[in-house]
Motif scaffolding. Structure first.
Motif, PDB file in Angstrom:
ATOM      1  N   LYS A 176      41.138  27.676 -10.338  1.00 33.35           N
ATOM      2  CA  LYS A 176      41.139  28.001 -11.771  1.00 33.35           C
ATOM      3  C   LYS A 176      41.309  29.501 -11.979  1.00 33.35           C
ATOM      4  O   LYS A 176      42.070  29.946 -12.859  1.00 33.35           O
ATOM      5  CB  LYS A 176      39.845  27.509 -12.416  1.00 33.35           C
ATOM      6  N   ARG A 177      40.590  30.309 -11.189  1.00 30.38           N
ATOM      7  CA  ARG A 177      40.700  31.762 -11.316  1.00 30.38           C
ATOM      8  C   ARG A 177      42.136  32.231 -11.105  1.00 30.38           C
ATOM      9  O   ARG A 177      42.595  33.189 -11.720  1.00 30.38           O
ATOM     10  CB  ARG A 177      39.776  32.463 -10.314  1.00 30.38           C
ATOM     11  N   ALA A 178      42.845  31.539 -10.214  1.00 27.58           N
ATOM     12  CA  ALA A 178      44.217  31.925  -9.882  1.00 27.58           C
ATOM     13  C   ALA A 178      45.246  31.286 -10.806  1.00 27.58           C
ATOM     14  O   ALA A 178      46.440  31.598 -10.695  1.00 27.58           O
ATOM     15  CB  ALA A 178      44.516  31.543  -8.428  1.00 27.58           C
ATOM     16  N   GLY A 179      44.800  30.395 -11.696  1.00 24.66           N
ATOM     17  CA  GLY A 179      45.741  29.693 -12.567  1.00 24.66           C
ATOM     18  C   GLY A 179      46.640  28.738 -11.807  1.00 24.66           C
ATOM     19  O   GLY A 179      47.781  28.471 -12.212  1.00 24.66           O
ATOM     20  N   ILE A 180      46.121  28.200 -10.705  1.00 24.41           N
ATOM     21  CA  ILE A 180      46.901  27.312  -9.843  1.00 24.41           C
ATOM     22  C   ILE A 180      46.741  25.866 -10.306  1.00 24.41           C
ATOM     23  O   ILE A 180      45.618  25.381 -10.417  1.00 24.41           O
ATOM     24  CB  ILE A 180      46.463  27.468  -8.377  1.00 24.41           C
ATOM     25  N   PRO A 181      47.843  25.150 -10.558  1.00 21.70           N
ATOM     26  CA  PRO A 181      47.747  23.798 -11.105  1.00 21.70           C
ATOM     27  C   PRO A 181      47.633  22.669 -10.085  1.00 21.70           C
ATOM     28  O   PRO A 181      47.375  21.531 -10.457  1.00 21.70           O
ATOM     29  CB  PRO A 181      49.056  23.658 -11.887  1.00 21.70           C
ATOM     30  N   VAL A 182      47.850  22.972  -8.789  1.00 20.52           N
ATOM     31  CA  VAL A 182      47.846  21.921  -7.761  1.00 20.52           C
ATOM     32  C   VAL A 182      47.019  22.369  -6.564  1.00 20.52           C
ATOM     33  O   VAL A 182      47.253  23.454  -6.007  1.00 20.52           O
ATOM     34  CB  VAL A 182      49.282  21.575  -7.283  1.00 20.52           C
ATOM     35  N   ILE A 183      46.069  21.530  -6.166  1.00 23.52           N
ATOM     36  CA  ILE A 183      45.329  21.724  -4.919  1.00 23.52           C
ATOM     37  C   ILE A 183      45.929  20.810  -3.868  1.00 23.52           C
ATOM     38  O   ILE A 183      45.982  19.593  -4.053  1.00 23.52           O
ATOM     39  CB  ILE A 183      43.839  21.389  -5.085  1.00 23.52           C
TER      40      ILE A 183
ATOM     41  N   ASP B 292      42.769   8.448 -11.458  1.00 19.58           N
ATOM     42  CA  ASP B 292      43.404   9.283 -12.465  1.00 19.58           C
ATOM     43  C   ASP B 292      44.803   9.696 -12.011  1.00 19.58           C
ATOM     44  O   ASP B 292      45.043   9.917 -10.816  1.00 19.58           O
ATOM     45  CB  ASP B 292      42.533  10.526 -12.696  1.00 19.58           C
ATOM     46  N   ALA B 293      45.720   9.812 -12.962  1.00 20.07           N
ATOM     47  CA  ALA B 293      47.112  10.113 -12.639  1.00 20.07           C
ATOM     48  C   ALA B 293      47.284  11.477 -11.985  1.00 20.07           C
ATOM     49  O   ALA B 293      48.342  11.761 -11.409  1.00 20.07           O
ATOM     50  CB  ALA B 293      47.965  10.033 -13.900  1.00 20.07           C
ATOM     51  N   ARG B 294      46.260  12.327 -12.063  1.00 23.43           N
ATOM     52  CA  ARG B 294      46.334  13.647 -11.424  1.00 23.43           C
ATOM     53  C   ARG B 294      45.883  13.620  -9.979  1.00 23.43           C
ATOM     54  O   ARG B 294      45.838  14.660  -9.316  1.00 23.43           O
ATOM     55  CB  ARG B 294      45.503  14.642 -12.231  1.00 23.43           C
ATOM     56  N   MET B 295      45.568  12.429  -9.467  1.00 26.45           N
ATOM     57  CA  MET B 295      45.267  12.236  -8.040  1.00 26.45           C
ATOM     58  C   MET B 295      46.549  11.749  -7.364  1.00 26.45           C
ATOM     59  O   MET B 295      47.072  10.678  -7.700  1.00 26.45           O
ATOM     60  CB  MET B 295      44.154  11.212  -7.863  1.00 26.45           C
TER      61      MET B 295
ATOM     62  N   TYR C 154      38.725  19.937 -14.698  1.00 29.53           N
ATOM     63  CA  TYR C 154      39.500  21.168 -14.606  1.00 29.53           C
ATOM     64  C   TYR C 154      40.979  20.979 -14.945  1.00 29.53           C
ATOM     65  O   TYR C 154      41.700  21.967 -15.093  1.00 29.53           O
ATOM     66  CB  TYR C 154      39.388  21.755 -13.193  1.00 29.53           C
ATOM     67  N   ASP C 155      41.413  19.735 -15.038  1.00 29.86           N
ATOM     68  CA  ASP C 155      42.833  19.435 -15.264  1.00 29.86           C
ATOM     69  C   ASP C 155      43.703  20.107 -14.201  1.00 29.86           C
ATOM     70  O   ASP C 155      44.725  20.737 -14.491  1.00 29.86           O
ATOM     71  CB  ASP C 155      43.271  19.854 -16.668  1.00 29.86           C
ATOM     72  N   ILE C 156      43.261  19.986 -12.969  1.00 34.80           N
ATOM     73  CA  ILE C 156      44.008  20.477 -11.809  1.00 34.80           C
ATOM     74  C   ILE C 156      44.336  19.268 -10.941  1.00 34.80           C
ATOM     75  O   ILE C 156      43.465  18.463 -10.627  1.00 34.80           O
ATOM     76  CB  ILE C 156      43.189  21.505 -11.008  1.00 34.80           C
ATOM     77  N   ARG C 157      45.606  19.145 -10.584  1.00 32.73           N
ATOM     78  CA  ARG C 157      46.029  17.992  -9.787  1.00 32.73           C
ATOM     79  C   ARG C 157      45.625  18.151  -8.317  1.00 32.73           C
ATOM     80  O   ARG C 157      45.618  19.262  -7.787  1.00 32.73           O
ATOM     81  CB  ARG C 157      47.541  17.801  -9.899  1.00 32.73           C
ATOM     82  N   LEU C 158      45.324  17.019  -7.694  1.00 32.23           N
ATOM     83  CA  LEU C 158      44.958  16.998  -6.279  1.00 32.23           C
ATOM     84  C   LEU C 158      46.064  16.293  -5.502  1.00 32.23           C
ATOM     85  O   LEU C 158      46.391  15.139  -5.779  1.00 32.23           O
ATOM     86  CB  LEU C 158      43.646  16.255  -6.064  1.00 32.23           C
ATOM     87  N   ALA C 159      46.639  17.006  -4.540  1.00 35.17           N
ATOM     88  CA  ALA C 159      47.719  16.462  -3.715  1.00 35.17           C
ATOM     89  C   ALA C 159      47.213  16.326  -2.283  1.00 35.17           C
ATOM     90  O   ALA C 159      47.094  17.324  -1.564  1.00 35.17           O
ATOM     91  CB  ALA C 159      48.945  17.375  -3.770  1.00 35.17           C
ATOM     92  N   ILE C 160      46.895  15.114  -1.866  1.00 38.16           N
ATOM     93  CA  ILE C 160      46.388  14.890  -0.506  1.00 38.16           C
ATOM     94  C   ILE C 160      47.540  15.009   0.480  1.00 38.16           C
ATOM     95  O   ILE C 160      48.569  14.345   0.342  1.00 38.16           O
ATOM     96  CB  ILE C 160      45.697  13.526  -0.391  1.00 38.16           C
ATOM     97  N   HIS C 161      47.343  15.845   1.462  1.00 41.76           N
ATOM     98  CA  HIS C 161      48.361  16.153   2.475  1.00 41.76           C
ATOM     99  C   HIS C 161      48.220  15.178   3.641  1.00 41.76           C
ATOM    100  O   HIS C 161      47.160  15.066   4.249  1.00 41.76           O
ATOM    101  CB  HIS C 161      48.140  17.600   2.938  1.00 41.76           C
ATOM    102  N   ASN C 162      49.304  14.487   3.965  1.00 42.37           N
ATOM    103  CA  ASN C 162      49.290  13.613   5.142  1.00 42.37           C
ATOM    104  C   ASN C 162      49.567  14.443   6.397  1.00 42.37           C
ATOM    105  O   ASN C 162      50.346  15.399   6.359  1.00 42.37           O
ATOM    106  CB  ASN C 162      50.322  12.492   5.024  1.00 42.37           C
TER     107      ASN C 162
ATOM    108  N   GLY D 104      56.657   8.663  -6.540  1.00 43.30           N
ATOM    109  CA  GLY D 104      57.072   8.857  -7.927  1.00 43.30           C
ATOM    110  C   GLY D 104      56.273   9.946  -8.619  1.00 43.30           C
ATOM    111  O   GLY D 104      56.190  11.082  -8.135  1.00 43.30           O
ATOM    112  N   PRO D 105      55.636   9.633  -9.757  1.00 44.06           N
ATOM    113  CA  PRO D 105      54.918  10.658 -10.514  1.00 44.06           C
ATOM    114  C   PRO D 105      53.637  11.151  -9.841  1.00 44.06           C
ATOM    115  O   PRO D 105      53.030  12.107 -10.321  1.00 44.06           O
ATOM    116  CB  PRO D 105      54.602   9.953 -11.837  1.00 44.06           C
ATOM    117  N   ARG D 106      53.223  10.525  -8.747  1.00 41.93           N
ATOM    118  CA  ARG D 106      52.044  11.016  -8.029  1.00 41.93           C
ATOM    119  C   ARG D 106      52.417  11.989  -6.907  1.00 41.93           C
ATOM    120  O   ARG D 106      51.559  12.369  -6.108  1.00 41.93           O
ATOM    121  CB  ARG D 106      51.224   9.853  -7.470  1.00 41.93           C
ATOM    122  N   LEU D 107      53.652  12.397  -6.846  1.00 41.72           N
ATOM    123  CA  LEU D 107      54.084  13.410  -5.882  1.00 41.72           C
ATOM    124  C   LEU D 107      53.967  14.777  -6.542  1.00 41.72           C
ATOM    125  O   LEU D 107      54.673  15.080  -7.508  1.00 41.72           O
ATOM    126  CB  LEU D 107      55.523  13.163  -5.440  1.00 41.72           C
ATOM    127  N   PHE D 108      53.082  15.620  -6.007  1.00 39.76           N
ATOM    128  CA  PHE D 108      52.796  16.907  -6.628  1.00 39.76           C
ATOM    129  C   PHE D 108      53.259  18.101  -5.803  1.00 39.76           C
ATOM    130  O   PHE D 108      53.323  19.221  -6.323  1.00 39.76           O
ATOM    131  CB  PHE D 108      51.291  17.048  -6.885  1.00 39.76           C
TER     132      PHE D 108
END
Length: 286
Positions: free
Chosen positions: A126-133, A183-186, A153-161, A210-214
């Protein structure tokens, strides 16, 4: 096995390739391919800071200027994006002064099923204004707790394989099974190298996400069974053009971040070659 129909052999040595590379302004990391139906979504090239894990932030900024790349997926490696607020603040000031924009952070590891630990990482972004973890190896039982912070926080979470060595997230398909009801942001970060080593068709995985690729981590391999076969993008078997086409088809709004993990003490030759190849592919897409 997947095969890149875009000819690699001698591509960067041909006059056509040279013309394509000079025709596209290298000052931009976004490229727009067009078709008879009109303009498509741009493929935006970024950098995973882990590529320069052995170099300081100042050195990495210099390299990014040489590469004409201004979009960064930052990791708490060296001094790239420190977790402590004071160090992070200085890093953000340096990036802003250099015209570098942060679009993701990671991989960030969620090893504890604990609100304070999870909140500290969301506050960091949030401090960095970053939209994707970009999340590395979160345990499935921790996902519902993380989801609460994604909503707050309305920050998307992108799980890395991380491929066959990963105990849980071998493939993006494993991620999608776990977050499909959430949630669609997961969502997921597709690492193309780990994906193919897991035996998953990376193009099909893009369509499945599809839309879950961040976020996307781009690399290349000469052997889809060997992690140590990584080479500069364009020198291996990765179906780069088909990957870009699939991203356009799903109207992917994120970044394709080069993560070059070999030759850590001297990555620039391979990094430069990788961007030249990807830019050439994008310039040639019609």
């Amino acid at each position: 096995m997947m095969k890149d129909t875009f000819s690699r052999r001698g591509f960067l040595r041909t006059g056509a390739a040279a013309a394509a590379l000079t025709a596209v302004p290298l000052s931009s990391s976004a490229f727009r391919a067009t078709s008879a139906k009109g303009a498509k979504e741009p493929i935006r090239l970024g950098l995973a800071s882990y590529t320069f894990r052995n170099f300081s932030r100042a050195q990495m900024i210099g390299f990014m200027k040489e590469l004409s790349i201004s979009d960064l997926n930052a990791k708490d490696a060296k001094d790239h994006l420190p977790m402590d607020p004071q160090g992070e603040s200085q890093a953000l000031a340096d990036y802003a002064a250099a015209g570098i924009k942060l679009h993701a952070a990671g991989a960030i590891y969620f090893s504890k099923d604990d609100d304070d630990d999870i909140r500290s990482k969301f506050e960091y972004c949030k401090r960095a204004g970053i939209p994707v973890i970009v999340a590395g190896d979160p345990a499935p039982n921790v996902l519902p707790r993380i989801e609460k912070f994604v909503k707050e926080y309305d920050i998307r979470l992108a799980i890395h394989n991380h491929g066959p060595e990963d105990k849980i997230w071998h493939s993006p398909l494993d991620v999608l099974k776990a977050v499909g009801h959430m949630d669609a942001r997961m969502g997921c970060c597709i690492d193309v190298g780990h994906t193919v080593r897991a035996g998953t068709d990376v193009v099909q995985a893009i369509h499945a996400a599809g839309p879950r690729l961040f976020n996307m981590h781009m690399k290349d391999l000469t052997d889809f069974h060997e992690k140590d076969s990584q080479v500069a993008v364009g020198d291996g078997k990765m179906p780069v053009r088909e990957i870009f086409e699939a991203l356009q088809e799903i109207r992917y709004p994120g970044y394709v971040d080069l993560e070059y993990e070999v030759h850590g003490d001297d990555p620039m030759p391979g990094v430069t070659k990788s961007y030249a190849y990807m830019r050439g592919v994008l310039a040639g897409m019609k």
